[in-house]
Design a protein around this motif. Structure first.
Motif, PDB file in Angstrom:
ATOM      1  N   ALA A 118       0.829  -1.209   0.000  1.00  9.64           N
ATOM      2  CA  ALA A 118       0.000   0.000   0.000  1.00  9.64           C
ATOM      3  C   ALA A 118       0.861   1.255   0.000  1.00  9.64           C
ATOM      4  O   ALA A 118       0.534   2.249  -0.652  1.00  9.64           O
ATOM      5  N   LEU A 119       1.958   1.199   0.719  1.00 10.34           N
ATOM      6  CA  LEU A 119       2.827   2.373   0.828  1.00 10.34           C
ATOM      7  C   LEU A 119       3.555   2.698  -0.478  1.00 10.34           C
ATOM      8  O   LEU A 119       4.129   3.774  -0.615  1.00 10.34           O
ATOM      9  N   ARG A 120       3.507   1.797  -1.441  1.00 12.74           N
ATOM     10  CA  ARG A 120       4.095   2.076  -2.757  1.00 12.74           C
ATOM     11  C   ARG A 120       3.174   2.932  -3.612  1.00 12.74           C
ATOM     12  O   ARG A 120       3.579   3.411  -4.670  1.00 12.74           O
ATOM     13  N   SER A 121       1.954   3.108  -3.175  1.00  9.58           N
ATOM     14  CA  SER A 121       0.984   3.916  -3.921  1.00  9.58           C
ATOM     15  C   SER A 121       1.302   5.397  -3.792  1.00  9.58           C
ATOM     16  O   SER A 121       1.965   5.827  -2.837  1.00  9.58           O
ATOM     17  N   ALA A 122       0.774   6.165  -4.721  1.00 10.30           N
ATOM     18  CA  ALA A 122       0.932   7.619  -4.669  1.00 10.30           C
ATOM     19  C   ALA A 122       0.198   8.155  -3.437  1.00 10.30           C
ATOM     20  O   ALA A 122      -0.816   7.590  -3.019  1.00 10.30           O
ATOM     21  N   PRO A 123       0.696   9.232  -2.844  1.00 12.65           N
ATOM     22  CA  PRO A 123       0.070   9.778  -1.633  1.00 12.65           C
ATOM     23  C   PRO A 123      -1.423  10.066  -1.799  1.00 12.65           C
ATOM     24  O   PRO A 123      -2.212   9.796  -0.888  1.00 12.65           O
ATOM     25  N   GLU A 124      -1.835  10.584  -2.958  1.00  9.53           N
ATOM     26  CA  GLU A 124      -3.256  10.878  -3.155  1.00  9.53           C
ATOM     27  C   GLU A 124      -4.094   9.600  -3.225  1.00  9.53           C
ATOM     28  O   GLU A 124      -5.252   9.581  -2.801  1.00  9.53           O
ATOM     29  N   VAL A 125      -3.520   8.515  -3.714  1.00  6.45           N
ATOM     30  CA  VAL A 125      -4.219   7.220  -3.737  1.00  6.45           C
ATOM     31  C   VAL A 125      -4.369   6.696  -2.313  1.00  6.45           C
ATOM     32  O   VAL A 125      -5.443   6.216  -1.923  1.00  6.45           O
ATOM     33  N   ILE A 126      -3.328   6.800  -1.530  1.00 12.35           N
ATOM     34  CA  ILE A 126      -3.380   6.370  -0.123  1.00 12.35           C
ATOM     35  C   ILE A 126      -4.442   7.177   0.616  1.00 12.35           C
ATOM     36  O   ILE A 126      -5.299   6.607   1.316  1.00 12.35           O
ATOM     37  N   ALA A 127      -4.419   8.478   0.447  1.00 13.52           N
ATOM     38  CA  ALA A 127      -5.391   9.341   1.142  1.00 13.52           C
ATOM     39  C   ALA A 127      -6.818   8.999   0.729  1.00 13.52           C
ATOM     40  O   ALA A 127      -7.704   8.870   1.583  1.00 13.52           O
ATOM     41  N   ARG A 128      -7.062   8.859  -0.563  1.00 13.25           N
ATOM     42  CA  ARG A 128      -8.412   8.538  -1.059  1.00 13.25           C
ATOM     43  C   ARG A 128      -8.888   7.194  -0.513  1.00 13.25           C
ATOM     44  O   ARG A 128     -10.020   7.058  -0.072  1.00 13.25           O
ATOM     45  N   GLN A 129      -8.008   6.208  -0.495  1.00 13.42           N
ATOM     46  CA  GLN A 129      -8.379   4.886  -0.007  1.00 13.42           C
ATOM     47  C   GLN A 129      -8.740   4.931   1.480  1.00 13.42           C
ATOM     48  O   GLN A 129      -9.710   4.322   1.917  1.00 13.42           O
ATOM     49  N   ILE A 130      -7.959   5.674   2.252  1.00 10.78           N
ATOM     50  CA  ILE A 130      -8.234   5.793   3.693  1.00 10.78           C
ATOM     51  C   ILE A 130      -9.573   6.490   3.924  1.00 10.78           C
ATOM     52  O   ILE A 130     -10.377   6.061   4.761  1.00 10.78           O
ATOM     53  N   VAL A 131      -9.839   7.548   3.166  1.00  7.62           N
ATOM     54  CA  VAL A 131     -11.115   8.266   3.322  1.00  7.62           C
ATOM     55  C   VAL A 131     -12.283   7.359   2.942  1.00  7.62           C
ATOM     56  O   VAL A 131     -13.288   7.292   3.662  1.00  7.62           O
TER      57      VAL A 131
END
Length: 126
Positions: free
Chosen positions: A64-77
């Motif tokens: 998961a941490l290999r994803s782009a920051p905006e992808v990580i943020a969107r997924q968490i939201v």
């Protein structure tokens, strides 16, 4: 016409609120921690929230941490929103039997709504 004693009515309401409060506390204690959980299908992202949406935990795998920051943020939201609906459902189903006939209105006013029966509740899973 019968007289209305406001002091007596206030005492009755206070006793009723104490009784319901004790029953609600007991129901919550018996249910265990009321949280909502959601995770991605691959388990790379997982969140837990308390009723109301306050985050309890966020877990990310190295993948998961290999994803782009905006992808990580969107997924968490997105997962937090799903987990919040599940926590709301769990709180609703825990307190509804205690509150009686007016439970639906009272709980919905507080923001706790049940999920449809055909929706996955996901208290412990995806």
């Amino acid at each position: 016409m019968a007289e209305f004693d406001i002091g007596q009515e206030a005492d009755r309401l206070s006793r009723e609120m104490d009784r319901v409060g004790e029953q609600a506390g007991g129901a919550i204690a018996r249910s265990g921690p009321i949280v909502g959980r959601a995770e991605t299908g691959d388990g790379a992202f997982a969140v837990e929230v308390y009723p109301g949406g306050r985050l309890k935990s966020v877990k990310l795998t190295p993948f998961a941490l290999r994803s782009a920051p905006e992808v990580i943020a969107r997924q968490i939201v997105e997962l937090s929103d799903r987990a919040t609906r599940r926590a709301s459902d769990r709180m609703y189903r825990t307190l509804a039997p205690v509150l009686g006939r007016d439970a639906d209105r009272q709980l919905k006013t507080m923001g706790f709504e049940p999920l449809p029966d055909d929706d996955e509740r996901g208290y412990g899973g995806r």
